[in-house]
Design a protein around this motif. Sequence first.
Motif, PDB file in Angstrom:
ATOM      1  N   GLY A 130      49.396  28.399  32.638  1.00  0.00           N
ATOM      2  CA  GLY A 130      48.428  29.246  31.950  1.00  0.00           C
ATOM      3  C   GLY A 130      47.447  28.457  31.118  1.00  0.00           C
ATOM      4  N   LEU A 131      47.941  27.403  30.452  1.00  0.00           N
ATOM      5  CA  LEU A 131      47.053  26.543  29.654  1.00  0.00           C
ATOM      6  C   LEU A 131      45.970  25.933  30.524  1.00  0.00           C
ATOM      7  N   LEU A 132      46.369  25.362  31.667  1.00  0.00           N
ATOM      8  CA  LEU A 132      45.393  24.731  32.554  1.00  0.00           C
ATOM      9  C   LEU A 132      44.424  25.755  33.121  1.00  0.00           C
ATOM     10  N   LEU A 133      44.943  26.940  33.461  1.00  0.00           N
ATOM     11  CA  LEU A 133      44.075  27.980  34.004  1.00  0.00           C
ATOM     12  C   LEU A 133      43.091  28.474  32.945  1.00  0.00           C
ATOM     13  N   GLY A 134      43.564  28.594  31.709  1.00  0.00           N
ATOM     14  CA  GLY A 134      42.672  29.006  30.633  1.00  0.00           C
ATOM     15  C   GLY A 134      41.562  28.003  30.383  1.00  0.00           C
ATOM     16  N   LEU A 135      41.910  26.719  30.401  1.00  0.00           N
ATOM     17  CA  LEU A 135      40.897  25.670  30.247  1.00  0.00           C
ATOM     18  C   LEU A 135      39.866  25.747  31.371  1.00  0.00           C
ATOM     19  N   ALA A 136      40.339  25.974  32.607  1.00  0.00           N
ATOM     20  CA  ALA A 136      39.420  26.086  33.739  1.00  0.00           C
ATOM     21  C   ALA A 136      38.499  27.289  33.569  1.00  0.00           C
ATOM     22  N   GLY A 137      39.042  28.391  33.057  1.00  0.00           N
ATOM     23  CA  GLY A 137      38.220  29.581  32.858  1.00  0.00           C
ATOM     24  C   GLY A 137      37.117  29.371  31.844  1.00  0.00           C
ATOM     25  N   VAL A 138      37.454  28.709  30.728  1.00  0.00           N
ATOM     26  CA  VAL A 138      36.425  28.424  29.722  1.00  0.00           C
ATOM     27  C   VAL A 138      35.349  27.503  30.299  1.00  0.00           C
ATOM     28  N   ALA A 139      35.769  26.519  31.112  1.00  0.00           N
ATOM     29  CA  ALA A 139      34.789  25.628  31.743  1.00  0.00           C
ATOM     30  C   ALA A 139      33.849  26.412  32.656  1.00  0.00           C
ATOM     31  N   LEU A 140      34.385  27.401  33.366  1.00  0.00           N
ATOM     32  CA  LEU A 140      33.536  28.221  34.236  1.00  0.00           C
ATOM     33  C   LEU A 140      32.515  29.019  33.426  1.00  0.00           C
ATOM     34  N   LEU A 279      33.478  35.439  36.251  1.00  0.00           N
ATOM     35  CA  LEU A 279      34.704  34.944  36.878  1.00  0.00           C
ATOM     36  C   LEU A 279      35.512  34.125  35.873  1.00  0.00           C
ATOM     37  N   GLY A 280      34.807  33.323  35.052  1.00  0.00           N
ATOM     38  CA  GLY A 280      35.492  32.525  34.033  1.00  0.00           C
ATOM     39  C   GLY A 280      36.232  33.383  33.028  1.00  0.00           C
ATOM     40  N   ILE A 281      35.652  34.527  32.637  1.00  0.00           N
ATOM     41  CA  ILE A 281      36.340  35.443  31.728  1.00  0.00           C
ATOM     42  C   ILE A 281      37.640  35.921  32.356  1.00  0.00           C
ATOM     43  N   ALA A 282      37.566  36.279  33.638  1.00  0.00           N
ATOM     44  CA  ALA A 282      38.766  36.765  34.325  1.00  0.00           C
ATOM     45  C   ALA A 282      39.828  35.671  34.422  1.00  0.00           C
ATOM     46  N   VAL A 283      39.395  34.441  34.769  1.00  0.00           N
ATOM     47  CA  VAL A 283      40.347  33.335  34.902  1.00  0.00           C
ATOM     48  C   VAL A 283      40.992  33.018  33.554  1.00  0.00           C
ATOM     49  N   THR A 284      40.181  32.996  32.491  1.00  0.00           N
ATOM     50  CA  THR A 284      40.721  32.738  31.158  1.00  0.00           C
ATOM     51  C   THR A 284      41.743  33.798  30.768  1.00  0.00           C
ATOM     52  N   VAL A 286      43.611  35.639  32.726  1.00  0.00           N
ATOM     53  CA  VAL A 286      44.849  35.443  33.482  1.00  0.00           C
ATOM     54  C   VAL A 286      45.641  34.268  32.916  1.00  0.00           C
ATOM     55  N   GLY A 287      44.935  33.166  32.593  1.00  0.00           N
ATOM     56  CA  GLY A 287      45.622  31.999  32.045  1.00  0.00           C
ATOM     57  C   GLY A 287      46.316  32.301  30.739  1.00  0.00           C
ATOM     58  N   VAL A 288      45.633  33.006  29.852  1.00  0.00           N
ATOM     59  CA  VAL A 288      46.244  33.343  28.564  1.00  0.00           C
ATOM     60  C   VAL A 288      47.428  34.285  28.767  1.00  0.00           C
ATOM     61  N   ALA A 289      47.282  35.229  29.681  1.00  0.00           N
ATOM     62  CA  ALA A 289      48.378  36.161  29.947  1.00  0.00           C
ATOM     63  C   ALA A 289      49.621  35.429  30.438  1.00  0.00           C
ATOM     64  N   LEU A 290      49.433  34.398  31.251  1.00  0.00           N
ATOM     65  CA  LEU A 290      50.575  33.624  31.730  1.00  0.00           C
ATOM     66  C   LEU A 290      51.315  32.948  30.582  1.00  0.00           C
ATOM     67  N   VAL A 291      50.565  32.578  29.536  1.00  0.00           N
ATOM     68  CA  VAL A 291      51.187  31.885  28.406  1.00  0.00           C
ATOM     69  C   VAL A 291      51.913  32.858  27.491  1.00  0.00           C
ATOM     70  N   VAL A 292      51.277  33.972  27.180  1.00  0.00           N
ATOM     71  CA  VAL A 292      51.764  34.791  26.067  1.00  0.00           C
ATOM     72  C   VAL A 292      52.503  36.047  26.488  1.00  0.00           C
ATOM     73  N   VAL A 293      52.349  36.500  27.723  1.00  0.00           N
ATOM     74  CA  VAL A 293      53.034  37.716  28.157  1.00  0.00           C
ATOM     75  C   VAL A 293      54.344  37.317  28.826  1.00  0.00           C
ATOM     76  N   PRO A 294      55.469  37.735  28.287  1.00  0.00           N
ATOM     77  CA  PRO A 294      56.745  37.340  28.888  1.00  0.00           C
ATOM     78  C   PRO A 294      56.937  37.985  30.245  1.00  0.00           C
ATOM     79  N   PRO A 295      57.580  37.279  31.190  1.00  0.00           N
ATOM     80  CA  PRO A 295      57.841  37.889  32.487  1.00  0.00           C
ATOM     81  C   PRO A 295      58.800  39.046  32.381  1.00  0.00           C
ATOM     82  N   ARG A 296      58.644  40.009  33.282  1.00  0.00           N
ATOM     83  CA  ARG A 296      59.538  41.151  33.265  1.00  0.00           C
ATOM     84  C   ARG A 296      60.944  40.724  33.660  1.00  0.00           C
TER      85      ARG A 296
END
Length: 303
Positions: A130-140, A279-284, A286-296
């Motif tokens: 999620g961290l890497l995906l969030g960084l990629a989203g901000v770059a986009l 697209l970057g907003i969407a990617v960011t 998703v990345g943040v959600a992967l970090v902070v939202v616990p899996p079901r």
Amino acid sequence: MTAPSRLLRLGGPALFVLLWSTGFVGAKYGLPYAEPFTFLGVRLVVAAALLAGLALVLRSARPRGPAQYRHASVAGVLLHAGYLGGVFYGISVGVPAGVSAVVVSLQPVVVAVLAVPLLGERATARQWAGLLLGLAGVALVVGPGIAAAGPAAPLPVSGVLACVVGLAAGTAGTLYQKRHGDEVPLVWGTAVQYAAASVLLLALAFATEDTTIRWTGEFVAAFVWLVLVLSLGAVLLLLVLLRRGTAAGVSSLYYLVPPATAVEAYLLFGERLAPLSLLGIAVTTVGVALVVVPPRRRAAVSA
């Protein structure tokens, strides 16, 4: 959990996201009439005075000893002078409100990762992804604006860097507040936060700006909104949520701010983001959600 308590747990965070997102819009309205550090410094002086008056009326408990005053002051400088100062400066030099919201929305990812060594939480492979995906989203989001040429005006590098400073300060302030601020009385502690931040902001204003304010109708409306709704309402709500939840969990609310801000900026200012930035907003997100939202967790099957 009862229905009222569920509503409170959902309504508090939802109200915070709605109120916090309007701060970027309020900055956009007010900054044409005052330079950023002057604007913020005066705003926080007024907010500190109002909170101190409220604390006296309510006979609220005061911070106990120098340590609590120090903790409140450090948190205030980081959360209000650093975070808000970076955002306001960025918007004042031309960073769109939606883009500035996206940059600082990376805070929940950074908080979640830093909370591992600082707050004793354990990072998972999912969080690192999620961290890497969030960084990629901000770059986009910010990359096309910085590299833009021709008719489209590029994003100012100094403004983007100021937003990054705001991100770093907001992250540090959130972690510091969670670790040291839970025992500080809420109302008086927030007044101390604002007073400490205003000292730094006004010093920066006198050193770098002409401290002139044009008290137009638009500025007064933005000023009143930012003082009453943001500095009193949203910030007090944030501190209450931090006391009741984890730093990473509360910070996760920031990932909902950019979409709300983008809609508000579109309706009020006609700001549009390029498809790649959307697209970057969407990617960011998703990345943040992967970090902070616990899996079901799978429900246990009863025998």
